[in-house]
Design a protein around this motif. Structure first.
Motif, PDB file in Angstrom:
ATOM      1  N   THR A 113       0.844  -1.509  -0.250  1.00  0.00           N
ATOM      2  CA  THR A 113      -0.594   0.002   0.123  1.00  0.00           C
ATOM      3  C   THR A 113       0.658   1.538  -0.147  1.00  0.00           C
ATOM      4  N   TYR A 114       1.919   1.210   0.227  1.00  0.00           N
ATOM      5  CA  TYR A 114       2.869   2.502   1.361  1.00  0.00           C
ATOM      6  C   TYR A 114       3.455   2.675  -0.318  1.00  0.00           C
ATOM      7  N   SER A 115       3.923   1.523  -0.967  1.00  0.00           N
ATOM      8  CA  SER A 115       4.869   1.332  -2.268  1.00  0.00           C
ATOM      9  C   SER A 115       4.106   2.111  -3.111  1.00  0.00           C
ATOM     10  N   GLN A 116       2.290   1.652  -3.465  1.00  0.00           N
ATOM     11  CA  GLN A 116       1.760   2.022  -4.784  1.00  0.00           C
ATOM     12  C   GLN A 116       1.145   3.384  -4.168  1.00  0.00           C
ATOM     13  N   ALA A 117       1.513   4.047  -2.758  1.00  0.00           N
ATOM     14  CA  ALA A 117       1.266   5.861  -2.461  1.00  0.00           C
ATOM     15  C   ALA A 117       2.467   6.667  -3.396  1.00  0.00           C
ATOM     16  N   GLY A 118       3.365   6.408  -2.592  1.00  0.00           N
ATOM     17  CA  GLY A 118       4.981   6.588  -3.751  1.00  0.00           C
ATOM     18  C   GLY A 118       4.890   6.443  -5.223  1.00  0.00           C
ATOM     19  N   ALA A 119       4.695   5.272  -5.542  1.00  0.00           N
ATOM     20  CA  ALA A 119       4.841   5.300  -6.718  1.00  0.00           C
ATOM     21  C   ALA A 119       4.032   6.172  -7.675  1.00  0.00           C
ATOM     22  N   GLN A 120       2.625   6.188  -7.404  1.00  0.00           N
ATOM     23  CA  GLN A 120       1.498   6.933  -7.590  1.00  0.00           C
ATOM     24  C   GLN A 120       1.428   8.569  -8.106  1.00  0.00           C
ATOM     25  N   LEU A 146       8.263   7.458   0.746  1.00  0.00           N
ATOM     26  CA  LEU A 146       9.883   7.826   0.094  1.00  0.00           C
ATOM     27  C   LEU A 146      10.144   6.978  -0.470  1.00  0.00           C
ATOM     28  N   THR A 147      11.375   5.714  -0.254  1.00  0.00           N
ATOM     29  CA  THR A 147      11.788   4.934  -0.976  1.00  0.00           C
ATOM     30  C   THR A 147      11.316   5.033  -2.630  1.00  0.00           C
ATOM     31  N   ALA A 148       9.373   4.620  -2.659  1.00  0.00           N
ATOM     32  CA  ALA A 148       8.758   5.175  -3.714  1.00  0.00           C
ATOM     33  C   ALA A 148       8.695   6.057  -4.484  1.00  0.00           C
ATOM     34  N   GLY A 149       8.640   7.165  -3.873  1.00  0.00           N
ATOM     35  CA  GLY A 149       8.210   7.911  -4.259  1.00  0.00           C
ATOM     36  C   GLY A 149       9.478   9.051  -5.001  1.00  0.00           C
ATOM     37  N   SER A 150      10.649   8.562  -4.031  1.00  0.00           N
ATOM     38  CA  SER A 150      11.544   8.992  -4.725  1.00  0.00           C
ATOM     39  C   SER A 150      12.683   8.144  -5.923  1.00  0.00           C
ATOM     40  N   VAL A 151      12.173   7.090  -6.378  1.00  0.00           N
ATOM     41  CA  VAL A 151      12.565   5.839  -7.057  1.00  0.00           C
ATOM     42  C   VAL A 151      11.951   5.782  -8.253  1.00  0.00           C
ATOM     43  N   LEU A 152      10.690   5.344  -7.912  1.00  0.00           N
ATOM     44  CA  LEU A 152       9.863   4.797  -8.899  1.00  0.00           C
ATOM     45  C   LEU A 152       9.181   6.016  -9.729  1.00  0.00           C
ATOM     46  N   MET A 160       7.021   4.891 -13.086  1.00  0.00           N
ATOM     47  CA  MET A 160       6.867   3.612 -12.621  1.00  0.00           C
ATOM     48  C   MET A 160       5.211   3.836 -11.844  1.00  0.00           C
ATOM     49  N   ARG A 161       4.207   3.544 -12.066  1.00  0.00           N
ATOM     50  CA  ARG A 161       2.684   4.041 -11.790  1.00  0.00           C
ATOM     51  C   ARG A 161       1.815   3.396 -10.355  1.00  0.00           C
ATOM     52  N   GLU A 162       2.223   2.119 -11.331  1.00  0.00           N
ATOM     53  CA  GLU A 162       1.330   1.041 -10.970  1.00  0.00           C
ATOM     54  C   GLU A 162       1.679  -0.381  -9.833  1.00  0.00           C
ATOM     55  N   ILE A 163       2.092  -0.682  -8.741  1.00  0.00           N
ATOM     56  CA  ILE A 163       2.466  -1.194  -8.151  1.00  0.00           C
ATOM     57  C   ILE A 163       1.260  -2.300  -7.452  1.00  0.00           C
ATOM     58  N   ASP A 164       1.036  -3.512  -7.509  1.00  0.00           N
ATOM     59  CA  ASP A 164      -0.236  -4.053  -7.257  1.00  0.00           C
ATOM     60  C   ASP A 164       0.757  -5.024  -6.682  1.00  0.00           C
ATOM     61  N   THR A 165       2.019  -5.315  -6.050  1.00  0.00           N
ATOM     62  CA  THR A 165       2.162  -6.199  -5.482  1.00  0.00           C
ATOM     63  C   THR A 165       3.443  -5.878  -4.087  1.00  0.00           C
TER      64      THR A 165
END
Length: 419
Positions: A35-42, A255-261, A266-271
């Motif tokens: 969930t947190y990774s999706q928030a950062g990626a999106q 922060l990790t997903a938001g600053s890298v993905l 990369m906007r969709e992280i399902d798993t």
């Protein structure tokens, strides 16, 4: 003398921590990481501020649950059964059990997928079976004290997520801006992720686990029903530390997903394994391995909490002997229910149930039960007949009321988005 004692202070502090630390850390399970990774990626860094919002709310509700456990020396289920109409309890269980089982299944699948990603020659299903078997062995074989110690050390695996962002070049000014100045985007997707974050951080199963573990900790340490300022102070420190730790980890995963993905498009992280895999070409193999290792550690921490909370709820409802400090022969129904919940969770992988669908259904069930449970916890916390002189403080009631309003709004928003 003081200089010699100084290095021992952090160790001494860590030893005093217990149910609060474990509860907080288990909240950052593989499904939460997804969930947190999706928030950062999106949305990039736009949701960083939510960690400042959820910390006091989590601390307030979990603190109430902990105080109920300390004062009553009973789990939340027993307190509800004794003081409220039975149908209310049964409705809570009706929604909670499927949600917890689906959560267990999603976490097992997430851990299996991450293991398969590191060792692709071995199928995901083999890892899922192995993980489930290890969980069963540890829960049945070891005493409460041993399990609590194992869970406490597994909390340290979450520190890996705090390390990852420092391995990447960051714009700390921009990070500070998004942390302290809330960014709100008025669209369905943004509000959906906010609802998901609230549902992931403030989960009903944690209310039951916290209350029961405080009661069990009291009984295990021979404290009985003695509650004083020192015991309450230690409990507050434990709970606040656990919730702070949980929210710091959540902050760094976003922060990790938001600053890298996010910058890489990369906007969709399902798993959760997708999140780990996506990091490798963008941030390096070491970052990816650290992220994957953290998933395994958090899963090993969260699954016993999920399965244990469900079995305590069932045992307390039906009057079974229960307790992780009891041997299998002393509490057979309790341990059989743990085994059953793990096997049902495992079966989701073989039945082809998507972990994303499992998490969606989990979020719906948690979202519907959380506001009702929070209202009841607040009522118990202010009930002098139950809590005697240890009722909620004014600050606890204010934060609890705010949590109730937000979770109710989240439930309404979730239903609105679905239908």
């Amino acid at each position: 003398m003081d200089k010699q004692d100084a290095p021992n202070k952090p160790i001494s502090f860590f030893k005093k921590l217990g149910p609060g630390l474990i509860t907080g850390a288990s909240d950052d399970d593989p499904s939460g990481i997804a969930t947190y990774s999706q928030a950062g990626a999106q949305f990039g860094l736009a949701t960083l501020w939510t960690s400042l919002l959820t910390f006091p709310l989590m601390a307030a509700i979990q603190g109430m649950c902990a105080r109920i456990g300390l004062v009553t020396c009973e789990g939340l289920t027993v307190t509800l059964k004794k003081n409220y109409p039975r149908p209310v309890l049964y409705i809570m269980l009706l929604f909670s059990f499927p949600a917890i089982t689906l959560n267990i299944g999603a976490d097992i699948q997430g851990m299996g997928a991450v293991c398969h990603m590191v060792f692709p020659a071995i199928p995901v299903s083999v890892f899922c079976v192995g993980i489930t078997a290890v969980m069963m062995y540890v829960i049945i074989r070891f005493s409460y004290k041993k399990i609590a110690m194992i869970l406490k050390w597994l909390c340290m695996s979450l520190l890996l997520y705090i390390v990852v962002p420092f391995m990447i070049k960051q714009n700390w000014g921009d990070i500070a801006k998004h942390t302290f100045i809330p960014t709100i985007q008025y669209n369905k997707d943004f509000f959906s992720i906010i609802v998901a974050i609230l549902g992931t951080t403030i989960s009903p199963y944690l209310f039951f686990w916290q209350t029961t573990m405080e009661a069990e900790d009291q009984a295990h340490n021979g404290k009985g029903i003695v509650v004083d300022k020192r015991v309450l102070s230690e409990m507050k420190t434990d709970v606040n530390t656990g919730m702070l730790f949980s929210n710091i980890v959540m902050f760094f995963i976003i922060l990790t997903a938001g600053s890298v993905l996010f910058p890489a498009g990369m906007r969709e992280i399902d798993t959760v394994d997708q999140a780990a895999k996506a990091l490798e070409p963008l941030a390096g193999k070491l970052t990816y391995l650290i992220f994957a290792t953290g998933v395994l550690g958090t899963g090993l921490l969260a699954i016993p909490v999920l399965a244990g909370s469900q079995s305590y709820m069932l045992a307390e409802t039906l009057g079974w002997k229960a307790g992780l400090d009891k041997k299998f022969s002393q509490a057979k129904p309790f341990y059989v229910s743990i085994i059953f919940s793990l096997l049902v969770g495992l079966s989701l992988d073989f039945l082809g149930v998507s972990p994303i669908k499992a998490l969606l259904y989990t979020a719906i069930a948690y979202g519907l039960t959380a506001p009702v449970l929070i209202a009841m916890i607040m009522h118990i916390g202010n009930n002098k007949k139950i809590m005697k002189e240890y009722t909620n403080s004014k600050l606890s009631n204010i934060l609890g009321g705010l949590t109730l309003l937000l979770m109710t709004a989240a439930a309404v928003a979730m239903i609105w988005f679905l239908f």
